[in-house]
Scaffold this active site. Structure first.
Site, PDB file in Angstrom:
ATOM      1  N   GLU A 151     -21.478  23.162  20.722  1.00 37.92           N
ATOM      2  CA  GLU A 151     -22.763  23.867  20.776  1.00 37.92           C
ATOM      3  C   GLU A 151     -23.381  23.587  22.142  1.00 37.92           C
ATOM      4  O   GLU A 151     -23.716  22.438  22.448  1.00 37.92           O
ATOM      5  CB  GLU A 151     -23.703  23.346  19.693  1.00 37.92           C
ATOM      6  CG  GLU A 151     -23.263  23.654  18.285  1.00 37.92           C
ATOM      7  CD  GLU A 151     -24.260  23.115  17.264  1.00 37.92           C
ATOM      8  OE1 GLU A 151     -24.804  23.916  16.499  1.00 37.92           O
ATOM      9  OE2 GLU A 151     -24.498  21.892  17.243  1.00 37.92           O
TER      10      GLU A 151
ATOM     11  N   ASP B 181     -20.933  18.669  18.257  1.00 41.54           N
ATOM     12  CA  ASP B 181     -22.278  18.991  17.790  1.00 41.54           C
ATOM     13  C   ASP B 181     -23.281  18.734  18.917  1.00 41.54           C
ATOM     14  O   ASP B 181     -23.200  17.716  19.609  1.00 41.54           O
ATOM     15  CB  ASP B 181     -22.591  18.105  16.584  1.00 41.54           C
ATOM     16  CG  ASP B 181     -23.935  18.420  15.972  1.00 41.54           C
ATOM     17  OD1 ASP B 181     -24.066  19.503  15.393  1.00 41.54           O
ATOM     18  OD2 ASP B 181     -24.856  17.586  16.084  1.00 41.54           O
TER      19      ASP B 181
END
Length: 665
Positions: A378, A349
């Protein structure tokens, strides 16, 4: 989590000054000693349990022992002794199995408050106290024989992103252990029309990897009040190295959540499916009261120029992966999930908050155990982190991180429209201008002579060294799902048009040279009632309605057909940038909203000679020129059959409106 998704938790930034480390001893965080060996804080044996806490700025440290995971007072307090590398130790010569413990650190005359430590591997309800257990007793039967399903290449990966609760909570799932880890161990489950659900559905669909949303111990769901059905995705870490109790059948017993998580992994492995864990090392739920801050104040977080906590996560803090002990912590945590839980991959993340060196160290450590462990994340942050851009694991720096992939928002937004405006459409809505960005995604974000990077929406240069470093997708959890996005961006869309464009979008994803990724339930036309960010919406919004598998049987068959096509034909997963440049050739298409290409000369050793793919988002038939000859059609008008759907002849072929055409010579 996503760049614009700023409201996951509302933790106010707190200045570090209130509990700053003793500067008498260390002039800067860089000078803090690094603990050698393992970061284990509790090592159990029947005769004695050894406790070790790294807290180099502490004046005193106490160990508290409890009979229960919550409530009551400590039955014993043990003074810990200073030891090497900034650690504090205590040995308790009793059989502590079944007991619970916390630490309390004193700095500058102030006790910071109870913490289970930074590295608890078993906890009581709600994770406030760590537990003393024998980890080997948590292994399910035959755990030692559990093996990763084979994976020849990262190019073979097909990812299915799922939330435990969404997947099984609806009555139509036919699953007994609704919302639990054990839901993914149940076979023979069906919807009301006797179509497979659960793990049997995943096998039927053909995905290779299940990406489970955060499943470590997170803070936003009260495990003692599960009857409230409070929902969260779990992007609010509390204890990184132990499964969350809300997905266990008994959150009060520390061994239950561990064993049931392992049973889930074991069942998926037996089904031929690997497991990816979503990890959120970039921030913690609490800041001043976090386990990190109560153990070594200031050290594990980056500071802003004013001395307060930096906040590139938009969740109140950002962790300092560049500091040696945070880097070591992340590497060991990943290895713990690999070795103890047999996890096969990790999705990071807000990976852009971490530094490149740390991500490369994690890749190196995972490779040493098993090179087929897949790592992606990400490649962005919510705002600029407190490190130089060229040192961060941002998407633009993916080429500096071999064996690590990033999500391609270029292709995603070119297909369906920008993240920050749900009503704005793109290629699928019949708006021209996204073709070059789709081509960028088709080649897997690598350099290609026919992609004009100056016309690509977000990246003016290729950022992947290899196509397996790009995650190809059109939607995921923290955004409108595809059905909702199409409804929002194309007013008055008919059910027939919705199904056509849904299939067209996923054809781009699954024929891309990147690694395909879909959000759970999209294969049965899931919707979330138009909610963009459903991180705390109720089950009525988030649950997958398995009756949709009956209602949208053609869409499910199409997704399944795309997966089979990709698996059976190496031309769609060349896995090498040089081969992509050699074999993938874009074809001219007059006007906008058409992308056409061919995979030529038995690409990747494919049995089919030249394979053609045409994506037509127009509301009318498109014409594409091809060499003269006879062609076999395998995908047309929303249907797929590798055996063939008929024949066509060049030099000009017609592609039906709002659909994909795939054929070969």
């Amino acid at each position: 989590m996503k760049l614009n998704n700023l409201v996951i938790i509302g933790v106010a930034a707190t200045t570090v000054a209130s509990c700053a480390p003793s500067k008498k001893e260390y002039a800067s965080y860089e000078l803090y000693p690094v603990r050698t060996g393992s970061l284990a804080e509790m090592e159990y044996a029947p005769a004695a349990t050894q406790f070790t806490l790294w807290s180099p700025t502490a004046d005193e440290v106490r160990l508290m022992l409890y009979d229960a995971g919550e409530g009551g007072h400590a039955y014993e307090t043990v003074a810990m002794s200073p030891a090497e590398d900034g650690t504090w130790t205590a040995k308790v010569e009793q059989n502590l199995k079944g007991k619970f413990y916390t630490f309390n650190v004193k700095i500058n005359g102030k006790w910071l408050g109870d913490t289970p430590g930074i590295n608890a591997q078993a906890v009581g309800v709600n994770g406030k106290r760590a537990a003393v257990i024998d980890m080997r007793e948590t292994d399910p039967e035959d755990w030692a024989e559990d093996k990763r399903p084979p994976l020849a290449s990262p190019a073979d990966v097909i990812i299915y992103e799922v939330h435990h609760r969404d997947f099984s909570i609806d009555p139509s799932s036919g699953i007994r252990n609704k919302g639990k880890f054990l839901a993914m161990t149940e076979t023979g489950t069906v919807n009301p029309d006797k179509l497979a659900t659960g793990i049997d559905h995943l096998k039927e669909l053909g995905v290779t990897h299940v990406h489970i949303l955060p499943s470590y111990d997170y803070a936003s769901v009260d495990e003692s009040r599960l009857d409230e059905n409070k929902y969260n995705w779990g992007y609010d870490p509390q204890n990184y190295n132990v499964p969350d109790g809300s997905y266990a059948t008994d959150p009060y017993k520390p061994d239950v959540r561990i064993r049931e998580f392992k049973q889930m992994v074991q069942a998926l492995h037996k089904a031929g499916i690997r497991v990816v864990l979503d990890v959120v090392y970039n921030h913690t739920f609490n800041t001043a009261e976090s386990n990190f801050e109560r153990t070594v104040p200031g050290y594990f977080y980056r500071q802003a120029p004013d001395g307060g906590f930096a906040d590139a996560s938009a969740c109140g803090n950002e962790t300092a992966s560049d500091r040696p002990m945070m880097r070591k912590y992340m590497v060991e945590s990943v290895l713990h999930w690999i070795n103890e839980y047999h996890i096969d991959g990790f999705r990071f993340d807000l990976m852009g908050i971490h530094d490149i060196e740390t991500m490369n160290e994690i890749r190196k450590a995972a490779t040493a155990v098993d090179p087929t462990i897949f790592i992606y994340g990400e490649g962005w942050a919510a705002s600029a982190p407190q490190l130089a851009q060229d040192s961060l694991a941002m998407k633009a720096n993916t080429y500096k991180m071999p064996g690590i992939a990033a999500f391609s928002d270029e292709m995603r937004d070119a297909l369906r429209g920008p993240f920050n405006d749900n009503r704005q459409g793109a290629f699928l809505a019949g708006l021209p201008g996204g073709e070059e960005s789709i081509k960028f995604g088709i080649v897997g974000a690598v350099r290609h002579p026919q992609v004009d990077n100056g016309k690509v929406n977000y990246s003016k240069a290729p950022w992947a060294e290899q196509p397996t470093q790009m995650i190809s997708y059109v939607s995921c959890h923290d955004d409108m799902c595809l059905v909702d996005r199409l409804k929002s961006s194309i007013p008055g869309i008919t059910p027939e048009e919705l199904a056509r464009l849904d299939k067209l979008a996923q054809t781009a994803v699954f024929t891309s040279q990147g690694v395909p990724f879909i959000y759970a339930g999209e294969e049965v036309m899931r919707d979330k009632k138009g909610v963009h960010n459903s991180y705390q919406s109720p089950d009525s919004v988030n649950a997958i309605d398995w009756k949709r598998k009956t209602e949208h049987a053609d869409v499910f068959a199409y997704y399944k057909g795309l997966i089979q096509l990709r698996k059976h034909h190496p031309a769609f997963r060349l896995g090498d940038a040089g081969l992509v440049r050699k074999h993938l050739e874009f074809l001219p298409a007059e006007g906008g909203n058409v992308v056409a290409y061919r995979l030529k000369e038995h690409a990747g050793g494919d049995a089919w000679g030249d394979i053609y793919v045409v994506l037509n988002a127009r509301k009318e038939t498109a014409k594409v020129s091809v060499p003269e000859g006879k062609y076999t059609v395998v995908c047309k008008d929303g249907f797929i059959s590798e055996k063939g759907l008929g024949t066509m002849y060049g030099p000009e072929i017609s592609v039906p409106a709002q659909s994909a055409l795939i054929f070969y010579k």
